[in-house]
Each structure stands twice: as C-alpha cells, then as structure tokens.
Design an enzyme around this catalytic site. Structure first.
Site, short mmCIF file in Angstrom:
data_model
loop_
_atom_site.label_atom_id
_atom_site.label_comp_id
_atom_site.label_asym_id
_atom_site.label_seq_id
_atom_site.Cartn_x
_atom_site.Cartn_y
_atom_site.Cartn_z
CE LYS A 156 -3.46 2.05 2.54
NZ LYS A 156 -4.80 1.94 3.93
CB SER A 231 -7.96 4.33 3.01
OG SER A 231 -7.02 2.71 3.73
CB SER A 255 -8.31 0.89 5.69
OG SER A 255 -9.15 1.97 5.43
#
Length: 607
Positions: A156, A231, A255
């Site tokens: 990420k 996210s 997330s």
C-alpha cells in the site's frame, strides 16, 4: 476616559494624506489587491498541478519499465507457463519456490506482467519498485530460504519503501522519498519476499473509496461501476484482478476489511502492534483513541496464516522491540476443537443490506451443522461507540491535523462531502446538530462528535471511556463463554462516489478498531436477484438521508461477492484465522454441493 473615541478618530485621521483620500485610488487599491490574490491563488494551483504532473510522469515511467522487464523476460523464456504460475495458491507457490521446481524469476516477472495488465484496466498501481530485481538477486544469494522465498508482494502507498514516496494521496507528501524501508518491508525481505509495486489509496486515506487527484480513481475489477473499497483499495483491486498474490494494507476503520469485502478477498486486521507499524506515513499521526494496524490481504485464509507465520519472527521482534515477542501459535491455528461462537446479523447503527444479513445467517447455519455452538450477541451501546468513541476519538482535535494536510492541495471530488463537513466551524456544527436532532438524530450526533474533545483533559477522559467500554464488551463476551464472533462485513461493493458520503457506515468494522480486537473478512456468497429485489424495500433504522444513500450505494450488485467478519479477543490472531479458515472451508464445500439448477448466484463467485 470619555475622550477615548474622539482621540481614536483623530489619530486615525492623522494617518490619511493631506487633502483626504481619492475614492478612485481606494477602488484601484482594492482591485489591485483582488488581482494580486487571484494571481497568487493561480500560482499556488499551478505549483500543485506541476507537483501532481511530476508524480504522474514518475509513475508512467515506472510502468514503462515494468513493461520492458516483463517483455524481455518473456522473449528470453518463450515457454514460460504464465497461467499455471498465476493460478497457484500462495501456499503451493511458496512450496514450489522453496523446493526449486519454480524459479523466483519466472514468478516475479509473470506477476509484473499481470500487474501491468490489471492496472491498465483498473488503475491500481502507483509505482514499480525497480529495486525488486536487486532484491531478486539478493534472495537467490541467501543461504537460508525464508517462508516467503521468491514471493512477489504488493505494498500500500503509505507503507514506507526506501527510495519511494509515501504520498497518502496528498500533494503535501510529494517529493519526500523514504530513506529506509519500514520494519514490515524489512522483515518481508528477510523472509525472502520481493516487494514489487506500490498501490493506490484515497486522498488522505480517511475514506473507503479509492481516488486521489495525483494518480486518479481505482475501480473494482469485478465491476467497473463499483468502488474497490478503501483505503487499501489499490491492494484490493490488484489482488482481485490477479496482479498480486499477497498484499499489505492498513486499517483504522475497516481499510483492510472493506476492500477485502468489496473485492471478494480475505483480509486480516491484527491487534494493534502485533505487527510493527514503524515507518508508515499518516495524515493523522498522533491520534491514539482508535487503533490503526497493518495487515495482509490475499485470496485465501491459508495465505494470511503463512504470512503471519513468516512475519512473527525474531527479525520483527528485534527490529521493533515494541512488538510483543509472540511467535505464531501453530497449535491454535490447526486445532479442530468445536467453537462457541457469538453472532449478530445487524449492529443497530446501520441496517444491513439483504445480502449482508443473509451471509451471516447462512454461515451461522453451516457452522451449526458442523458442530459449533452459535450464541446470539448484541454489541452494547452501539450508538455511543460509533459517535462518541470512534468519531469523536478519530477526530478528537476537531479534524484540525487532517485539514492541515489539505493546505496547498485540491480536494478530490470523492472526499468533498467529508472535508466540507470537517471544515465547518465548531459553533456551526453544534448549531446544525441542535437543529437536526429532532429530525435526523443520527446525523446530529455525528456532527456533534466531529467537534472533537475540546481539551487535553477531555482527551484523557475519552481514553478512559474507551478502556471502560472495552472492559464492558469483554465482560459480556466472557459471560457468554464465547471463543469468537461472527458478524456482518459491510457490502456488497458500493457504487463509485458513495463511500465518501457514508463514512459512518463503517460502523460494522470500526467497532473493532475501537476495541482493538483482531478481525478478518472472508467471502462466503454472492449477491442474488432475490437480494436485489429485497433491497427495494430497504428503509434503514432511521429513515434519514444516510439510509437512502446506503440503499443507492449497493444497488446493481448481482453476482458480486458478499463476506462475513470473524473476530477474536486481543492477541488471538491465530484463533481468528482458524475461525476464518473454518468459515472459508464450509462456504467452499457448500458451493461445491450446490446443484447446477440451484438458484444461487454464488456459482459466479470464485470462493
């Protein structure tokens, strides 16, 4: 004292030029000031645009490099069986790499090639880690082969990787390349893994869509009209599209679990600090009321277990001594003892969509038939948790630190609804909350909570309140003698643009960030025509605009995955994974046993 105003007036006149002021000069001065302000604003926006353009050029050049190295490898190895390599589950792939029947080169370059195809379709990769080729050579030089030897891993955006920018989707963070790898990336490398791409996030990451003005919007590979969640949405999209076999996300409100739910993956949010978070960028660094965490995302539960087994090692405990030295407990994960399972199919804050409720009920039945004991459970005081503990805790500073990160930036359209609300003065929020309370009490409570705690003294009180609620929740859990919990995961995948208008709908996941319990998501079914038809009668608990939006958000999802959430008590990740594995196994067996004429859209889902 009585001459004060007259004296002030006289003093003020002394400042004027002799003969008075020409009104035309005042107008000219004002116009000139306005023009100057507009010019400054234009220059500022131009600088922002140049920074974003440079970041995109860097991304595009890295994608060109991906294409080049993948093409060269395929030309030099024309007989490579790409489909076979990409179809292998992680555990089997790792075994073949370790025994030497597959080469790390073939696996890495096939995943580079596939990741490139996926990102061209859904826009999920923000950068190619060219250092992965050096890491490949380093791995091959290692005398001992780690548990993740030769496994390509996606990372990420905001998880620190040396030489790469952790943007968090914000212009303010551009231009700051990391000087060293985060601890989680260092340990991955020492276990033989090869981080090879970074993936997209929503602007600021306080959103579960996946769009920012630097790299653009990521869409769901299963349906491009849908969000991949966030996210960690870039991770969800890449893994679901087949471009990565193991990825790492973070989770402060869901997330990891939300993109896993939206994209049909398995994801684990561990207990805070079971894995190191050292070296992660954050727009809300310093916020301690709600626990954020790093964790793995993959196609199956065994992949998550292998990952945790590899990471919970001496290297992790040495590089970050704040991580408790708790190796992976194999005995707990491999146990077959029957479980006592609490369950609920709605949290009382947001009415679940029809498919969410059905997924829990069907899974409950499968678990009962397998010999487990299911016990009804109701999360205590859910309104209080979501509004007072989660929202007021996450924004304990009234969102001041978050808003600071938007200075010198342009707000992404998917985030405008949230940011506009956060920017309201505290007094305005309180007045609006008072006005809305009789009509829309849930929205009024949320606005009030967004005002924050107001003082350091109140922040201490808030921390005490969180600890007291955790004690209350555990006491109820213990009274019912529960091992684990089964509950809904928000879903199915939202239509694009809706997550930013429904941040509070993360109630199903953010509860376990407040509690700091390990929680994972497992896909168990798919949305049916019957679910879609039932959705037309969805009213919600409050009948407010949020309920209307949730119905609109999940419309048009027939065939898309539906997941459940599995929870354990703190530091019991192995038990959580063991429970997730049980749910996954039963769901897959059910799918295999469903006849071709059975009216069940789960046949369309690769469980």
């Amino acid at each position: 004292m009585g001459d004060g105003p007259a004296m002030i007036q006289a003093d003020w006149r002394l400042l004027l030029p002799e003969g008075g002021v020409d009104p035309r000069a005042v107008v000219a001065l004002l116009c000139g000031s306005a023009v100057a302000m507009l010019a400054l604003r234009w220059v500022g926006q131009r600088q922002i645009q140049e920074k974003m353009d440079q970041a995109r050029r860097t991304r595009d050049l890295s994608l060109e490099q991906m294409e080049k190295v993948a093409r060269q490898f395929k030309q030099q190895n024309p007989g490579i069986q790409a489909d076979h390599i990409l179809s292998l589950p992680l555990v089997e792939l790792a075994e073949k790499l370790k025994e030497g029947s597959l080469s790390p080169e073939s696996v890495l370059y096939m995943y580079i090639d596939r990741a490139l195809e996926v990102t061209r379709e859904v826009n999920c990769v923000t950068g190619f880690m060219q250092g992965c080729e050096e890491q490949l050579r380093e791995v091959q030089r290692q005398k001992e082969r780690g548990l993740l030897y030769g496994v390509p891993v996606s990372i990420k955006d905001h998880i620190g990787c040396k030489g790469h920018v952790s943007t968090s989707g914000l212009v303010q963070f551009l231009g700051r390349a990391e000087e060293e790898d985060s601890v989680i990336v260092q340990v991955l490398k020492r276990q033989g893994a090869i981080p090879f791409v970074k993936t997209n996030v929503p602007q600021s990451m306080i959103n579960y869509d996946c769009s920012n003005l630097i790299f653009g919007r990521t869409v769901n590979p299963l349906n491009h009209k849908k969000s991949p969640g966030g996210s960690s949405g870039g991770e969800g999209a890449l893994i679901a599209g087949g471009g990565s076999i193991l990825g790492f996300g973070t989770d402060v409100a869901g997330s990891i679990r939300l993109p896993s739910s939206f994209c049909g993956l398995c994801g684990l949010k561990p207990t805070g600090n079971r894995l190191s978070t050292h070296g992660l960028a954050s727009p809300i660094a310093g916020m301690k009321s709600v626990t954020g965490m790093v964790g793995p995302m993959a196609r199956d539960v065994d992949s998550l277990a292998l990952c945790m087994r590899a990471l919970l090692c001496d290297d992790m405990f040495r590089l970050d001594p704040t991580v408790p030295p708790l190796p992976f407990n194999e005995e707990v994960y491999s146990s077959s003892v029957s479980l006592r399972i609490g369950y609920y199919d709605g949290d009382g804050y947001f009415q679940p969509s029809p498919s969410m409720r059905r997924a829990v009920q069907e899974t409950k039945k499968l678990l009962q038939e397998a010999g487990h004991t299911l016990v009804p459970f109701t999360p205590p005081r859910i309104d209080y948790v979501v509004d007072e503990l989660f929202t007021r805790g996450l924004f304990s500073d009234g969102a001041a630190n978050l808003l600071d990160k938007f200075k010198g930036d342009i707000v992404d359209p998917t985030l405008k609804s949230q940011i506009n609300c956060y920017r309201l003065p505290i007094l305005v929020k309180k007045i609006l909350a008072l006005i809305l309370k009789p009509v829309y009490p849930r929205i009024a409570r949320d606005l009030n909570a967004l005002c924050g705690v107001g003082s350091a003294k109140n922040l201490w009180k808030h921390h005490v309140a969180v600890a007291a609620y955790r004690t209350e929740f555990i006491a109820k859990w213990r009274k019912l003698e529960l091992d684990v919990m089964l509950c809904p995961a928000l879903g199915p995948a939202f239509n694009k643009g809706y997550p930013g208008k429904l941040f509070a709908a993360s109630s199903y996941t953010n509860l376990y960030n407040v509690l700091n319990f390990p929680a994972g998501v497992v896909p168990v079914s798919a949305v049916t025509e019957a679910d879609e038809e039932e959705l037309k009668n969805y009213k919600g608990h409050y009948g407010d605009p949020w309920d209307k939006r949730l119905r609109e958000a999940v419309e048009g999802a027939v065939g898309l995955p539906v997941a459940v959430q599995c929870v354990a008590l703190p530091w019991q990740e192995e038990l959580c994974l063991r429970f997730m594995k049980e749910v996954e196994t039963l769901a897959r067996e059910r799918k295999r046993n469903v006849g071709p004429d059975d009216d069940d859209d789960t046949n369309d889902l690769n469980l």
